[in-house]
Design a protein around this motif. Structure first.
Motif, PDB file in Angstrom:
ATOM      1  N   VAL A   1       0.818  -1.215   0.000  1.00 24.97           N
ATOM      2  CA  VAL A   1       0.000   0.000   0.000  1.00 24.97           C
ATOM      3  C   VAL A   1       0.860   1.278   0.000  1.00 24.97           C
ATOM      4  CG1 VAL A   1      -1.667   1.340   1.332  1.00 24.97           C
ATOM      5  CG2 VAL A   1      -2.033  -1.116   0.969  1.00 24.97           C
ATOM      6  N   PRO A   2       1.889   1.393   0.856  1.00 21.92           N
ATOM      7  CA  PRO A   2       2.697   2.621   0.790  1.00 21.92           C
ATOM      8  C   PRO A   2       3.349   2.825  -0.574  1.00 21.92           C
ATOM      9  CG  PRO A   2       3.128   1.435   2.829  1.00 21.92           C
ATOM     10  CD  PRO A   2       2.327   0.514   1.965  1.00 21.92           C
ATOM     11  N   LEU A   3       3.802   1.753  -1.204  1.00 24.36           N
ATOM     12  CA  LEU A   3       4.390   1.872  -2.535  1.00 24.36           C
ATOM     13  C   LEU A   3       3.337   2.225  -3.565  1.00 24.36           C
ATOM     14  CD1 LEU A   3       6.742  -1.213  -2.257  1.00 24.36           C
ATOM     15  CD2 LEU A   3       7.531   1.103  -2.720  1.00 24.36           C
ATOM     16  N   TRP A   4       2.185   1.570  -3.494  1.00 29.07           N
ATOM     17  CA  TRP A   4       1.108   1.867  -4.440  1.00 29.07           C
ATOM     18  C   TRP A   4       0.714   3.333  -4.379  1.00 29.07           C
ATOM     19  CZ3 TRP A   4      -2.587  -2.854  -3.281  1.00 29.07           C
ATOM     20  CH2 TRP A   4      -2.041  -4.015  -3.864  1.00 29.07           C
ATOM     21  N   SER A   5       0.690   3.875  -3.174  1.00 34.21           N
ATOM     22  CA  SER A   5       0.275   5.280  -3.030  1.00 34.21           C
ATOM     23  C   SER A   5       1.213   6.224  -3.759  1.00 34.21           C
ATOM     24  CB  SER A   5       0.204   5.654  -1.545  1.00 34.21           C
ATOM     25  OG  SER A   5       1.500   5.659  -0.966  1.00 34.21           O
ATOM     26  N   ALA A   6       2.447   5.744  -4.019  1.00 38.42           N
ATOM     27  CA  ALA A   6       3.433   6.554  -4.738  1.00 38.42           C
ATOM     28  C   ALA A   6       3.610   6.079  -6.179  1.00 38.42           C
ATOM     29  CB  ALA A   6       4.779   6.501  -4.006  1.00 38.42           C
ATOM     30  N   GLY A   7       2.721   5.171  -6.635  1.00 41.30           N
ATOM     31  CA  GLY A   7       2.808   4.679  -8.001  1.00 41.30           C
ATOM     32  C   GLY A   7       3.898   3.646  -8.211  1.00 41.30           C
ATOM     33  N   LEU A   8       4.348   2.978  -7.147  1.00 41.95           N
ATOM     34  CA  LEU A   8       5.439   2.010  -7.220  1.00 41.95           C
ATOM     35  C   LEU A   8       4.936   0.623  -6.828  1.00 41.95           C
ATOM     36  CD1 LEU A   8       8.196   4.139  -5.410  1.00 41.95           C
ATOM     37  CD2 LEU A   8       7.631   4.108  -7.860  1.00 41.95           C
ATOM     38  N   ASP A   9       5.738  -0.410  -7.112  1.00 37.97           N
ATOM     39  CA  ASP A   9       5.389  -1.785  -6.743  1.00 37.97           C
ATOM     40  C   ASP A   9       6.638  -2.642  -6.904  1.00 37.97           C
ATOM     41  OD1 ASP A   9       3.846  -3.883  -5.872  1.00 37.97           O
ATOM     42  OD2 ASP A   9       2.627  -4.048  -7.684  1.00 37.97           O
ATOM     43  N   PHE A  10       6.510  -3.940  -6.627  1.00 35.94           N
ATOM     44  CA  PHE A  10       7.611  -4.871  -6.841  1.00 35.94           C
ATOM     45  C   PHE A  10       7.068  -6.165  -7.436  1.00 35.94           C
ATOM     46  CE2 PHE A  10       6.235  -5.042  -2.422  1.00 35.94           C
ATOM     47  CZ  PHE A  10       6.049  -6.392  -2.153  1.00 35.94           C
ATOM     48  N   ASP A  11       7.906  -6.827  -8.251  1.00 36.10           N
ATOM     49  CA  ASP A  11       7.454  -7.972  -9.044  1.00 36.10           C
ATOM     50  C   ASP A  11       7.842  -9.313  -8.421  1.00 36.10           C
ATOM     51  OD1 ASP A  11       6.210  -6.518 -11.085  1.00 36.10           O
ATOM     52  OD2 ASP A  11       8.115  -6.187 -12.112  1.00 36.10           O
ATOM     53  N   HIS A  12       7.635  -9.455  -7.139  1.00 39.46           N
ATOM     54  CA  HIS A  12       7.810 -10.753  -6.496  1.00 39.46           C
ATOM     55  C   HIS A  12       6.829 -10.843  -5.340  1.00 39.46           C
ATOM     56  CE1 HIS A  12      10.086  -8.846  -3.181  1.00 39.46           C
ATOM     57  NE2 HIS A  12      10.820  -8.246  -4.091  1.00 39.46           N
ATOM     58  N   GLY A  13       6.639 -12.044  -4.820  1.00 39.87           N
ATOM     59  CA  GLY A  13       5.768 -12.192  -3.675  1.00 39.87           C
ATOM     60  C   GLY A  13       6.337 -11.469  -2.465  1.00 39.87           C
TER      61      GLY A  13
ATOM     62  N   GLU B   1       9.261  -9.440   2.986  1.00 35.71           N
ATOM     63  CA  GLU B   1      10.343  -8.807   2.230  1.00 35.71           C
ATOM     64  C   GLU B   1       9.852  -7.941   1.074  1.00 35.71           C
ATOM     65  OE1 GLU B   1      12.733 -11.679  -0.052  1.00 35.71           O
ATOM     66  OE2 GLU B   1      11.577 -13.266   0.901  1.00 35.71           O
ATOM     67  N   PRO B   2       9.207  -6.822   1.378  1.00 34.88           N
ATOM     68  CA  PRO B   2       8.851  -5.901   0.306  1.00 34.88           C
ATOM     69  C   PRO B   2      10.102  -5.267  -0.298  1.00 34.88           C
ATOM     70  CG  PRO B   2       8.483  -4.874   2.429  1.00 34.88           C
ATOM     71  CD  PRO B   2       8.849  -6.309   2.706  1.00 34.88           C
ATOM     72  N   GLY B   3       9.966  -4.739  -1.483  1.00 32.19           N
ATOM     73  CA  GLY B   3      11.110  -4.121  -2.143  1.00 32.19           C
ATOM     74  C   GLY B   3      10.684  -3.143  -3.207  1.00 32.19           C
ATOM     75  N   TYR B   4      11.680  -2.540  -3.828  1.00 29.18           N
ATOM     76  CA  TYR B   4      11.467  -1.686  -4.998  1.00 29.18           C
ATOM     77  C   TYR B   4      12.751  -1.727  -5.821  1.00 29.18           C
ATOM     78  CZ  TYR B   4      11.028   2.267  -8.110  1.00 29.18           C
ATOM     79  OH  TYR B   4      10.998   3.033  -9.241  1.00 29.18           O
ATOM     80  N   TYR B   5      12.586  -1.794  -7.167  1.00 27.20           N
ATOM     81  CA  TYR B   5      13.738  -1.986  -8.038  1.00 27.20           C
ATOM     82  C   TYR B   5      13.625  -1.040  -9.233  1.00 27.20           C
ATOM     83  CZ  TYR B   5      13.450  -6.091  -5.150  1.00 27.20           C
ATOM     84  OH  TYR B   5      13.332  -6.910  -4.058  1.00 27.20           O
ATOM     85  N   LYS B   6      14.620  -0.203  -9.403  1.00 22.91           N
ATOM     86  CA  LYS B   6      14.671   0.711 -10.543  1.00 22.91           C
ATOM     87  C   LYS B   6      15.739   0.184 -11.489  1.00 22.91           C
ATOM     88  CE  LYS B   6      15.040   5.590 -11.811  1.00 22.91           C
ATOM     89  NZ  LYS B   6      15.201   6.984 -11.300  1.00 22.91           N
ATOM     90  N   GLU B   7      15.294  -0.398 -12.582  1.00 28.78           N
ATOM     91  CA  GLU B   7      16.223  -1.064 -13.488  1.00 28.78           C
ATOM     92  C   GLU B   7      17.310  -0.106 -13.965  1.00 28.78           C
ATOM     93  OE1 GLU B   7      16.218  -3.613 -17.678  1.00 28.78           O
ATOM     94  OE2 GLU B   7      14.325  -3.164 -16.657  1.00 28.78           O
ATOM     95  N   GLY B   8      18.548  -0.590 -13.899  1.00 28.70           N
ATOM     96  CA  GLY B   8      19.695   0.195 -14.323  1.00 28.70           C
ATOM     97  C   GLY B   8      20.196   1.179 -13.297  1.00 28.70           C
TER      98      GLY B   8
ATOM     99  N   TYR C   1      19.166   1.043  -9.126  1.00 30.66           N
ATOM    100  CA  TYR C   1      19.339   0.526  -7.767  1.00 30.66           C
ATOM    101  C   TYR C   1      18.198  -0.426  -7.421  1.00 30.66           C
ATOM    102  CZ  TYR C   1      15.819   4.103  -6.630  1.00 30.66           C
ATOM    103  OH  TYR C   1      14.690   4.869  -6.580  1.00 30.66           O
ATOM    104  N   GLY C   2      18.401  -1.154  -6.350  1.00 31.12           N
ATOM    105  CA  GLY C   2      17.359  -1.998  -5.790  1.00 31.12           C
ATOM    106  C   GLY C   2      17.257  -1.758  -4.299  1.00 31.12           C
ATOM    107  N   ILE C   3      16.083  -2.083  -3.749  1.00 38.79           N
ATOM    108  CA  ILE C   3      15.828  -1.959  -2.305  1.00 38.79           C
ATOM    109  C   ILE C   3      15.000  -3.157  -1.877  1.00 38.79           C
ATOM    110  CG2 ILE C   3      14.631  -0.636  -0.500  1.00 38.79           C
ATOM    111  CD1 ILE C   3      15.086   1.862  -2.324  1.00 38.79           C
ATOM    112  N   ARG C   4      15.413  -3.802  -0.801  1.00 40.19           N
ATOM    113  CA  ARG C   4      14.601  -4.857  -0.194  1.00 40.19           C
ATOM    114  C   ARG C   4      14.955  -4.909   1.285  1.00 40.19           C
ATOM    115  NH1 ARG C   4      15.472  -8.459  -3.611  1.00 40.19           N
ATOM    116  NH2 ARG C   4      16.978  -9.887  -2.658  1.00 40.19           N
ATOM    117  N   ILE C   5      13.941  -5.082   2.126  1.00 34.80           N
ATOM    118  CA  ILE C   5      14.133  -5.264   3.566  1.00 34.80           C
ATOM    119  C   ILE C   5      13.370  -6.526   3.941  1.00 34.80           C
ATOM    120  CG2 ILE C   5      14.019  -4.185   5.848  1.00 34.80           C
ATOM    121  CD1 ILE C   5      13.444  -1.515   4.430  1.00 34.80           C
ATOM    122  N   GLU C   6      14.050  -7.438   4.627  1.00 37.33           N
ATOM    123  CA  GLU C   6      13.424  -8.729   4.928  1.00 37.33           C
ATOM    124  C   GLU C   6      13.729  -9.180   6.348  1.00 37.33           C
ATOM    125  OE1 GLU C   6      13.586 -13.379   3.334  1.00 37.33           O
ATOM    126  OE2 GLU C   6      15.212 -11.975   2.878  1.00 37.33           O
ATOM    127  N   ASN C   7      12.673  -9.572   7.038  1.00 32.49           N
ATOM    128  CA  ASN C   7      12.760 -10.314   8.292  1.00 32.49           C
ATOM    129  C   ASN C   7      11.922 -11.583   8.171  1.00 32.49           C
ATOM    130  OD1 ASN C   7      14.399  -8.563   9.747  1.00 32.49           O
ATOM    131  ND2 ASN C   7      12.693  -7.459  10.685  1.00 32.49           N
TER     132      ASN C   7
END
Length: 598
Positions: free
Chosen positions: A458-470, A505-512, A514-520
């Motif tokens: 939801v926080p990513l969606w609110s900014a028009g972002l998402d991630f392509d994994h579960g 483990e949500p994330g965000y990835y900007k091709e070319g 950087y990537g971001i992922r935080i996982e517990n």
């Protein structure tokens, strides 16, 4: 050294191998061949002998398949692997966005009629049944075949043959005899007399054994026919089990691999099979002998997923040990990140810190250490060819884990190399907000992962972002780091139950870039009642297992709500209190700063 940095294949090897496969199509008189990433046991991970997809295409991801036709070839991969697929494969292999584009749809678009061959040991009943339904009304037919890749793979490795060893009762929490008796009753309750179990982690969990047949996964290969009375036939290479015969006990009959088909065809039936994990060849063997089949879930799957008290205690102990090792690494990283170190240096140092515990059996998967644009490759694995130096201003995605005899760990932290930009901090904080939302969630019993996974988005969606994994996967108890049937994803249809361990483990990835992922990792548990009663529904919640600081230099505190700040401060307080007695003396000052309140 637990991880190799050598590339297993390269794009230029693909076209000549594809040409040889097409010659085989002509020789046997078919128009195409399916090449999955699978073995006869249908686990997620395969031995080098079974890396047919990688050998043919160059693609090394953990999920995907290829369809080789006479004039074109499609590599089907999901959102985790599309960047990786383009990087690793020659142009002769078209990257197909799966599951958005289904196999049948692609076949119908690329051929009007013809025979598609498949190895019946490498495709499940469910896969072939669904494909046949999807091809209804076409002139495209499926035909079982010997494996055509094996026919052209001259230096194909041998089968794995490592010795099995026992998993002590102190970690398993239940004897294999008790497990077999309990599951035998569940088989009888479904109207079956026996069940065929092919998944390596199911076999190992059931018999309280482990092995080394798959890199980073402590499993041993074999087949089990579990009978309703709790006895079972273990069908495998007997040489692998010489050291665990007493452990297995009298209720386990060890039989050689060549006995599999005769053993199946001598069963009285009905026989319980799981459509999504039993090879088509096994179902065909039973059908040819007129033995009735009942389709249902692998009887080990749900009991294995719901960890008992001993397994949860082991997971907690493993995470304490692992957290201290990772904290010691992070202190080293902060001191050295701007000194010209490389991705391989990062992996080597982190493995050394885990190894210093003297309890590490293996890493739980090849460490993902992706700096800058490499971090946008979701399942990136550094090799000597791709290794890059860490540069100031970049981000590093560090996803890693350890296999300890008491538990399996998996944790991701995104780290700043020097000062990160405002864009990166904003994206990181949006990812963090989603991770926190799931961490502190209370939800009604009976809800599945698909029902709650979007909360992290939801926080990513609110900014028009998402991630392509579960959002998350299940995790085993000194077993596979990816474990079903539970998951936090759109495919997670199994209700979450106490004792299940899942990743968050949500994330965000900007091709070319950087990537971001935080996982517990989280363990599902009963939620405490609220002060006002909370009696309308039985509620569940998550307990966080790891204690590893989150990089505060990447957090835009102004974007956090007061409750999110409270969660982060509380988590870091717990990290400090828990880790301070366990870390190296040189790490203590770093830990104090890394867990400062915001």
């Amino acid at each position: 050294m637990f991880q190799s940095f050598d590339a297993s294949s390269s794009p230029e090897q693909g076209p000549p191998r594809l040409a040889k496969l097409r010659a085989e199509l002509e020789r046997v008189g078919v128009d195409g061949f399916l090449v999955p990433r699978a073995d006869v046991h249908q686990g997620e991970y395969v031995a080098p002998r079974d890396e047919r997809l990688s050998w043919l295409t160059g693609f090394t991801g953990s999920a995907g398949f290829c369809v080789a036709l006479k004039d074109r070839a499609g590599l089907f991969v999901d959102g985790r692997y599309r960047v990786q697929g383009r990087q690793q494969c020659a142009e002769e292999f078209t990257i197909v966005h799966w599951p958005e584009v289904g196999l049948a749809s692609w076949l119908k678009e690329n051929m009007s009629a013809g025979k598609i061959a498949f190895d019946p040991w490498l495709h499940t009943v469910g896969q072939i049944d669904q494909l046949q339904v999807d091809l209804t009304g076409t002139e495209i037919t499926l035909t079982p075949s010997p494996n055509l890749v094996d026919e052209i793979w001259a230096d194909q490795p041998d089968k794995p043959n490592a010795k099995a060893f026992a998993q002590p009762i102190e970690y398993a929490g239940e004897s294999n005899a008790d497990k077999r008796a309990r599951l035998g009753k569940s088989i009888a309750a479904k109207g079956a007399r026996s069940a065929v179990i092919t998944l390596p982690d199911s076999l190992c969990w059931l018999l309280n054994i482990r092995g080394e047949d798959i890199a980073h996964n402590p499993v041993v290969h074999g087949f089990v026919i579990l009978h309703a009375d709790g006895s079972c036939d273990l069908i495998a290479n007997p040489e692998k089990f010489t050291e665990v015969l007493d452990h297995l006990g009298k209720g386990v009959a060890l039989r050689p691999e060549e006995d599999l088909l005769p053993a199946l065809q001598s069963l009285a039936g009905p026989v319980l099979l799981e459509k999504n994990s039993v090879p088509t060849a096994i179902a065909a063997a039973l059908t040819s002998a007129n033995i009735p089949v009942i389709f249902g879930a692998d009887p080990c799957a749900l009991p294995k997923a719901c960890k008992n008290a001993a397994e949860i205690a082991g997971a907690e102990a493993a995470h304490l040990r692992d957290g201290a090792a990772v904290a010691n690494f992070l202190a080293w990283f902060d001191e050295n990140a701007n000194k010209g170190i490389t991705e391989i240096d990062v992996v080597t140092e982190l493995e050394a810190r885990r190894g210093a515990t003297n309890m590490l059996r293996d890493v739980s998967f090849d460490t993902i250490a992706g700096a800058g644009s490499n971090g946008a490759v979701i399942h990136y694995r550094v090799t000597h060819e791709t290794n890059r130096t860490l540069n100031p201003g970049e981000l590093l995605v560090l996803d890693s884990g350890g296999q300890y005899q008491d538990g399996t760990t998996d944790i991701t932290r995104t780290l700043a190399i020097g000062d990160a930009g405002d864009e990166e901090k904003r994206a990181f904080t949006l990812v963090l907000k989603g991770m926190i939302a799931v961490s502190e969630l209370r939800f009604p019993k009976g809800y599945a992962g698909r029902d709650i996974q979007s909360i992290a988005r939801v926080p990513l969606w609110s900014a028009g972002l998402d991630f392509d994994h579960g959002l998350g996967h299940g995790v085993g108890s000194y077993l596979s780091v990816h474990e079903g049937p539970q998951s936090l994803s759109t495919k997670g249809h199994v209700a979450l139950e106490p004792g299940m361990i899942v990743s968050n483990e949500p994330g965000y990835y900007k091709e070319g870039a950087y990537g971001i992922r935080i996982e517990n990792l989280l363990v599902v548990q009963e939620a405490e009642a609220l002060e006002d009663g909370d009696t309308h529904r039985q509620m569940l919640c998550f307990k966080t297992l790891p204690y590893v600081p989150i990089d505060l230099s990447l957090v835009n505190a102004d974007m956090l709500s007061s409750s999110e700040r409270d969660w982060l401060n509380s988590y870091h307080d717990a990290c400090y209190r828990t880790l301070i007695p366990l870390v190296d003396a040189s790490t203590k000052d770093w830990l104090r700063k890394a867990t400062a309140r915001i």
